[in-house]
Design a protein around this motif. Sequence first.
Motif, PDB file in Angstrom:
ATOM      1  N   THR A   9      35.936  24.196  48.423  1.00 58.59           N
ATOM      2  CA  THR A   9      34.713  24.879  48.828  1.00 58.59           C
ATOM      3  C   THR A   9      34.752  25.239  50.307  1.00 58.59           C
ATOM      4  N   GLY A  13      34.454  28.818  51.898  1.00 64.53           N
ATOM      5  CA  GLY A  13      33.431  29.033  52.916  1.00 64.53           C
ATOM      6  C   GLY A  13      34.017  29.544  54.217  1.00 64.53           C
ATOM      7  N   PHE A  17      33.096  32.876  56.143  1.00 64.60           N
ATOM      8  CA  PHE A  17      32.681  32.724  57.538  1.00 64.60           C
ATOM      9  C   PHE A  17      33.480  33.644  58.452  1.00 64.60           C
ATOM     10  N   VAL A 230      28.164  19.440  50.937  1.00 58.27           N
ATOM     11  CA  VAL A 230      28.176  20.904  50.883  1.00 58.27           C
ATOM     12  C   VAL A 230      27.050  21.470  51.744  1.00 58.27           C
ATOM     13  N   ILE A 234      27.468  23.864  55.146  1.00 57.14           N
ATOM     14  CA  ILE A 234      26.790  25.136  55.377  1.00 57.14           C
ATOM     15  C   ILE A 234      25.979  25.077  56.675  1.00 57.14           C
ATOM     16  N   ILE A 237      28.155  25.781  59.622  1.00 53.14           N
ATOM     17  CA  ILE A 237      28.411  27.209  59.848  1.00 53.14           C
ATOM     18  C   ILE A 237      27.278  27.813  60.667  1.00 53.14           C
TER      19      ILE A 237
END
Length: 427
Positions: A9, A13, A17, A230, A234, A237
Amino acid sequence: MRRAVIAFTAFLGGLVFLLSSPAWADGEALKGTLQNQGQPVNGVKISVAGEDGKPVGDATTGADGKWEVPVPKAGRYKVTLDQSTLPKDIGLKFQNRATLDVQVYEGSERNVLFALAPAGKQGGGAAQASDSSSFWDRVAQLTFEGFNLGLIIALAAMGLSLVFGTTGLTNFAHGELLTFGAMCAYFFNVVVGIPLIWAAVISVVIGGVFGYTQDRFFWGVLRKRGSSLVAMMIISIGLALFLRYVFLFFFGGEGAPYADYNAQPGIQVGPISAAPKNFIAMGIELAVLVIVGLALLKTRLGKAARAVADNPALAASSGINVDGVIRIIWTVGGAVASLAGVMLGLSQNVSFQMGFQILLLVFAGVTLGGLGTAFGALVGSIVVGLFIQLSTVVVPTELKTVGALLVLILVMLFRPQGILGRRERIG
């Protein structure tokens, strides 16, 4: 199984990104930086013409080696370096690449790279291929540059790997820790006027405090509230984007060098030519990596950290203060990342995007070496650095970082646990 899913993941991601990074250019332009052995080259003329040969504009490199020519619209352009304006002791590494055909896309600024070399070490086309001595000299130079890049990546990757090992968090804001360290050193060196060595020491201390503060008042709070890994990934980010905009606001969009060690003449060691600062920086990087590695193996704190990484619940039942260990890991990770940022700023200009630009290489090193293993991060980063630099023997310099993505894909396909990682039972 859970960590494998998290790693995959994180990989997806990371791609999103990277691809969704905002463009900062207001119009189309061609630009670049001329450097010889890491030092800027001043007074070189660059001319730009359209695909039909009609002149568009020209520029002359400044004291920082930078040049820029705005173009009227997107399209293909021919960029020519006037070799007569080069210093007498510098020439093009490849004589047949004095004129480059490049594509400029709408709303973007295209970087153009001209490879330079000391006089007598240039080559081109068939002559370069036929001269085996010159070829192996180039391989030796690229190997040295690969180790230099790999050690910088390893400093950043070690902190990222330690945090992942103890918390399971894939932190996409780790690149901003590098930028923070480089900018702290820049502030104390250029603005305050402190020598760069002491500015670097202060930067490392502040970076450690910043890492501690992040976990104490942010990540630790999220862990206590039961946030999933998870969700935290996020959030990292979003934190990275926030910090990058803050850096852009205070520092500006242009890169800038440190006040010290900016224009050192190169020294020759066999076939390798480099500035003295590169040799000293590599020694410092290697020493720090060895010290941190030995601390993980020999000290009580290091053994506690490995216990937390292996099984946090069992470590807590054995009397280990898990939150305290994680907080120290964040402090060490922040300090080491700040040092990596200072070293990266020493080899290139300090900019608000420098940590983001190297983040993919850091993830490639961590993934290749094995997620959560400090020594794996070192080995993987060295391999990535060598692969990137040596790949320019067969591919254009502009494509060398594509190798990092290739490494990620191959490792995920054939050895997801990495070089020094271990398999985990599924089910």
